[in-house]
Motif scaffolding. Structure first.
Motif, mmCIF file in Angstrom:
data_model
loop_
_atom_site.group_PDB
_atom_site.id
_atom_site.type_symbol
_atom_site.label_atom_id
_atom_site.label_comp_id
_atom_site.label_asym_id
_atom_site.label_seq_id
_atom_site.Cartn_x
_atom_site.Cartn_y
_atom_site.Cartn_z
ATOM 1 N N TRP A 32 0.231 -7.415 6.713
ATOM 2 C CA TRP A 32 -0.713 -6.917 5.708
ATOM 3 C C TRP A 32 -0.541 -5.424 5.470
ATOM 4 O O TRP A 32 -0.955 -4.890 4.445
ATOM 5 C CB TRP A 32 -2.148 -7.234 6.134
ATOM 6 N N SER A 33 0.096 -4.732 6.406
ATOM 7 C CA SER A 33 0.322 -3.296 6.213
ATOM 8 C C SER A 33 1.168 -3.029 4.970
ATOM 9 O O SER A 33 1.087 -1.952 4.376
ATOM 10 C CB SER A 33 1.006 -2.686 7.447
ATOM 11 N N SER A 34 1.968 -4.016 4.551
ATOM 12 C CA SER A 34 2.768 -3.857 3.327
ATOM 13 C C SER A 34 1.885 -3.617 2.108
ATOM 14 O O SER A 34 2.275 -2.918 1.165
ATOM 15 C CB SER A 34 3.628 -5.102 3.092
ATOM 16 N N ILE A 35 0.704 -4.223 2.123
ATOM 17 C CA ILE A 35 -0.230 -4.046 1.007
ATOM 18 C C ILE A 35 -0.599 -2.578 0.856
ATOM 19 O O ILE A 35 -0.611 -2.023 -0.250
ATOM 20 C CB ILE A 35 -1.498 -4.907 1.228
ATOM 21 N N GLU A 36 -0.903 -1.930 1.990
ATOM 22 C CA GLU A 36 -1.294 -0.520 1.935
ATOM 23 C C GLU A 36 -0.129 0.348 1.469
ATOM 24 O O GLU A 36 -0.321 1.321 0.740
ATOM 25 C CB GLU A 36 -1.780 -0.065 3.316
ATOM 26 N N ILE A 37 1.084 -0.008 1.885
ATOM 27 C CA ILE A 37 2.258 0.757 1.467
ATOM 28 C C ILE A 37 2.463 0.645 -0.040
ATOM 29 O O ILE A 37 2.789 1.620 -0.724
ATOM 30 C CB ILE A 37 3.512 0.275 2.223
ATOM 31 N N LEU A 38 2.237 -0.555 -0.588
ATOM 32 C CA LEU A 38 2.449 -0.764 -2.024
ATOM 33 C C LEU A 38 1.365 -0.119 -2.889
ATOM 34 O O LEU A 38 1.487 -0.112 -4.110
ATOM 35 C CB LEU A 38 2.520 -2.261 -2.342
ATOM 36 N N LYS A 39 0.321 0.406 -2.260
ATOM 37 C CA LYS A 39 -0.700 1.122 -3.036
ATOM 38 C C LYS A 39 -0.270 2.554 -3.352
ATOM 39 O O LYS A 39 -1.033 3.313 -3.946
ATOM 40 C CB LYS A 39 -2.025 1.152 -2.255
ATOM 41 N N THR A 40 0.947 2.916 -2.976
ATOM 42 C CA THR A 40 1.444 4.263 -3.215
ATOM 43 C C THR A 40 1.277 4.663 -4.682
ATOM 44 O O THR A 40 1.370 3.832 -5.584
ATOM 45 C CB THR A 40 2.932 4.354 -2.803
ATOM 46 N N PHE A 46 -5.655 -1.558 8.783
ATOM 47 C CA PHE A 46 -4.506 -0.656 8.792
ATOM 48 C C PHE A 46 -4.767 0.523 7.851
ATOM 49 O O PHE A 46 -5.117 0.344 6.685
ATOM 50 C CB PHE A 46 -3.246 -1.396 8.345
ATOM 51 N N VAL A 47 -4.616 1.720 8.377
ATOM 52 C CA VAL A 47 -4.743 2.947 7.578
ATOM 53 C C VAL A 47 -3.359 3.579 7.496
ATOM 54 O O VAL A 47 -2.770 3.944 8.517
ATOM 55 C CB VAL A 47 -5.752 3.931 8.208
ATOM 56 N N LEU A 48 -2.839 3.699 6.290
ATOM 57 C CA LEU A 48 -1.487 4.228 6.100
ATOM 58 C C LEU A 48 -1.449 5.716 6.468
ATOM 59 O O LEU A 48 -2.196 6.520 5.915
ATOM 60 C CB LEU A 48 -1.058 4.035 4.645
ATOM 61 N N PRO A 49 -0.578 6.097 7.408
ATOM 62 C CA PRO A 49 -0.470 7.514 7.761
ATOM 63 C C PRO A 49 0.000 8.353 6.569
ATOM 64 O O PRO A 49 0.651 7.846 5.653
ATOM 65 C CB PRO A 49 0.588 7.517 8.873
ATOM 66 N N GLU A 50 -0.310 9.623 6.591
ATOM 67 C CA GLU A 50 0.074 10.510 5.492
ATOM 68 C C GLU A 50 1.375 11.243 5.765
ATOM 69 O O GLU A 50 1.836 12.016 4.931
ATOM 70 C CB GLU A 50 -1.050 11.512 5.218
ATOM 71 N N GLN A 51 1.966 11.028 6.926
ATOM 72 C CA GLN A 51 3.235 11.680 7.245
ATOM 73 C C GLN A 51 4.242 10.647 7.748
ATOM 74 O O GLN A 51 3.974 9.893 8.693
ATOM 75 C CB GLN A 51 3.038 12.771 8.302
ATOM 76 N N ALA A 52 5.392 10.631 7.090
ATOM 77 C CA ALA A 52 6.498 9.759 7.489
ATOM 78 C C ALA A 52 7.796 10.500 7.223
ATOM 79 O O ALA A 52 7.821 11.503 6.495
ATOM 80 C CB ALA A 52 6.450 8.444 6.720
ATOM 81 N N TYR A 53 8.873 10.022 7.812
ATOM 82 C CA TYR A 53 10.171 10.642 7.561
ATOM 83 C C TYR A 53 11.230 9.548 7.477
ATOM 84 O O TYR A 53 11.069 8.458 8.036
ATOM 85 C CB TYR A 53 10.530 11.659 8.649
#
Length: 653
Positions: free
Chosen positions: A55-63, A382-389
């Motif tokens: 389900w974390s994919s859902i939060e990622i696709l809200k970009t 799931f809360v999408l982090p604001e920092q990734a690399y």
């Protein structure tokens, strides 16, 4: 460039991957579209091991960079109440949303519809007028949450009424779109042809029809001689079994294609009417109603106008092999698994990732890791982090092959704004698949890659192998770093208290502490291994014969032998005068024979090098550690029992 997300439950069924292929075919040659497909499972679900992580994919696709979404509601309805599904997806209506076949009843959303009332009318009329059938049952899918299940039943009822046939509620059988449920129901309720009160059964989908056919065959009821069976969907399997299935073709690829066209027109501010994007279903008459001779081995059918099709179709067996592409895919999967076993770190993986991508037909790959992994339990949101690399970026078309090691050249970006950093080199168009990177309850980030959409049905399997390989390497690296930090910390803080003065190995206290930590880290990386309890042979005799000075030299030399025989990643400790313990992650029992030969060779070399008067030898007992057996003290006791057995054998000789 416009970014479009596709949300579907999985790609494991023919309907699901056929719809996705239809969507992808619309955008296949577009240079202004990036289509991102992701599979999601029910949030907070206890079904499957850690399936809720998808389900974390859902939060990622809200970009923020996404421009619109295509959702396939039918893929969820076997598992999820439709109202709850709609509620979970309401946040997506900030951007245009198009659903396939089933309206979501959300603001700012439209539907590429399927009309099948006429097809049921044609089918019932055909059974009545062509085959003189009046007693017709319906195998429903009422045990699911699918709105289409109810719509198909209502269309069946209307078709009966339009053909002046009475509706009999006893002829409605409960199902759930699966062949297994249908087969069990038939076998539980009918034992012979005389028990069956109807002459034909229309099923909610083809898999239900296949289940009915198999069960009837088991009790000696032949199709179509004794009973006529019809399905719905015209799935590829409907024309591959014998007899081939009479069914209703809702032109599944066109469902996806029309949904893609509808969203494309919306994004381009074109006037749209949902009726303009409606797919009309039509009946296909085959062997299961007797319209096509059972000896014909092609995908032959008769259409609603009575026209025969199939003379130029390939034989069923040939089509089956071509559709499965089984030998190539199975071979690729085996090679992928072999490659996956070869890598132990991201650094080792980066030099050989391209062969893996060739096997999976992946054209580009981006691996995005969060600054800090997210610990996600089943009840957590799931809360999408604001920092990734980005740790890896590979693109065949742009000749990119960049791997950024942890701690070097990291540039963070906000995944709430971009799927990957806003860099023109990385803005490739095409068809992409998004996969979350998780191991058990830890979510590390996500992987997004471009692929050949004709292989949609194997993409989830390929991607799972890739993600597992990447995470295994990542976990190994982290474990090695933690082990290194533990050793450094020991050296700086209390090295003396946990180190054996004579051999510079860990003493019993240090071995038990850090050995237990190493076992925990290894199991977190899904790596099992062995624990050894060792005892030098004849140390008392050496002391008595040559003196304690030579005895101490023998102990020191034995420590050197063990360090050379084992790997740097293994942990060695001196537990008492002539006893040693070792924790060896990844070492397998089947490799012990070769290891023993290596140990004997090193013992001979080092004994001569130290100018000892004898060649040292050591007896060893071992015990395997895994998720169930991970207490170091208990493992040492079990290994000591094996050591005792080895000593008895040596004394016997």
């Amino acid at each position: 460039m416009k970014n479009i997300g596709v949300i579907i439950y999985d790609l494991a069924t023919e309907y699901n991957y056929t719809v996705v292929n239809g969507i992808a075919s619309y955008f296949e040659n577009r240079t202004d579209i990036r289509l991102v497909i992701t599979t999601v499972k029910k949030p907070h679900s206890s079904e499957g091991f850690f399936d809720y992580q998808f389900w974390s994919s859902i939060e990622i696709l809200k970009t923020e960079e996404m421009d619109g979404y295509i959702i396939v509601p039918n893929s969820f309805t076997n598992y999820w109440d439709f109202n709850n599904l709609t509620e979970s997806l309401k946040e997506f209506t900030k951007k245009p949303v198009v659903s396939v076949s089933v309206p979501l009843k959300l603001p700012n959303s439209k539907t590429a519809l399927v009309s099948f009332e006429n097809s049921y009318n044609f089918l019932i009329s055909h059974l009545l007028n062509k085959h003189n059938i009046t007693k017709i049952a319906f195998f429903s899918a009422e045990n699911t949450y699918s709105p289409e299940a109810a719509q198909r039943l209502e269309a069946f009822k209307k078709a009966l009424k339009n053909n002046n046939l009475d509706f009999n509620p006893d002829f409605i059988l409960p199902g759930d779109f699966t062949s297994d449920t249908a087969s069990k129901y038939i076998l539980n309720h009918y034992k012979s042809k005389e028990d069956i009160p109807f002459d034909a059964i229309v099923c909610a989908n083809d898999y239900t029809a296949i289940g009915c056919m198999a069960a009837f065959e088991q009790i000696g009821v032949k199709c179509p001689k004794d009973i006529i069976i019809a399905g719905f969907d015209d799935s590829p399997i409907a024309s591959k079994i014998h007899p081939t299935i009479t069914t209703i073709n809702q032109f599944i690829p066109n469902n996806g294609y029309q949904a893609a066209k509808l969203l494309d027109d919306i994004l381009n501010d074109c006037f749209v009417s949902e009726n303009d994007y409606c797919t009309e279903a039509f009946p296909v008459y085959r062997q299961s109603c007797g319209c096509v001779d059972s000896s014909i081995q092609t995908n032959a059918y008769i259409d609603k106008d009575g026209i025969f099709h199939g003379i130029n179709d390939r034989p069923i067996s040939e089509e089956y092999n071509i559709n499965l592409a089984s030998s190539d895919n199975i071979n690729n999967i085996c090679q992928l698994l072999n490659l996956a076993d070869a890598y132990t770190s991201l650094d080792s993986l980066k030099y050989s990732i391209n062969p893996m991508l060739r096997l999976t037909h992946i054209n580009s790959l981006s691996v995005c890791l969060y600054k800090n992994p997210v610990e996600l339990n089943m009840d957590d949101d799931f809360v999408l982090p604001e920092q990734a690399y980005v740790t890896s970026l590979i693109s065949k078309s742009q000749e990119l092959n960049i791997h950024l090691t942890d701690g070097l050249n990291k540039t963070y970006f906000n995944p709430k704004k971009y799927l990957i950093p806003d860099d023109a080199k990385k803005k490739e168009c095409g068809i992409f698949y998004l996969m979350p990177l998780f191991m058990r309850n830890k979510n590390f980030g996500y992987m997004i890659f471009k692929y050949d959409f004709t292989l949609t049905y194997v993409v989830p399997l390929y991607s799972k192998i890739l993600t597992h390989t990447i995470l295994q390497c990542y976990a190994n690296e982290q474990a090695e770093k933690v082990t290194s930090r533990l050793i450094q910390k020991t050296e700086n803080l209390d090295f003396q208290s946990k180190t054996d003065e004579l051999t510079s190995l860990f003493n019993r206290r240090g071995f038990l502490q850090f050995g237990a930590s190493l076992i925990d880290l290894s199991l977190a990386a899904e790596k099992e291994g062995l624990v050894f309890f060792c005892d030098m042979d004849g140390l008392k005799k050496i002391n008595d014969t040559y003196g304690h000075k030579i005895g101490d030299l023998a102990i020191k030399t034995q420590a050197v032998i063990l360090q050379k025989a084992f790997r740097e990643s293994d942990l060695i400790g001196r537990l008492s005068g002539d006893e040693f313990g070792i924790v060896a992650p990844g070492l397998k029992i089947e490799n012990l024979k070769k290891f023993r030969e290596r140990l004997n060779k090193i013992s001979e070399e080092e004994s001569k090098k130290a100018e000892l008067p004898i060649i040292l030898s050591i007896s060893a007992g071992y015990e395997k550690f895994d998720s169930e057996h991970n207490n170091l003290q208990d493992l040492l006791i079990a290994a000591d029992k094996r050591l005792y057995e080895e000593k008895l054998i040596k004394h016997g000789k």
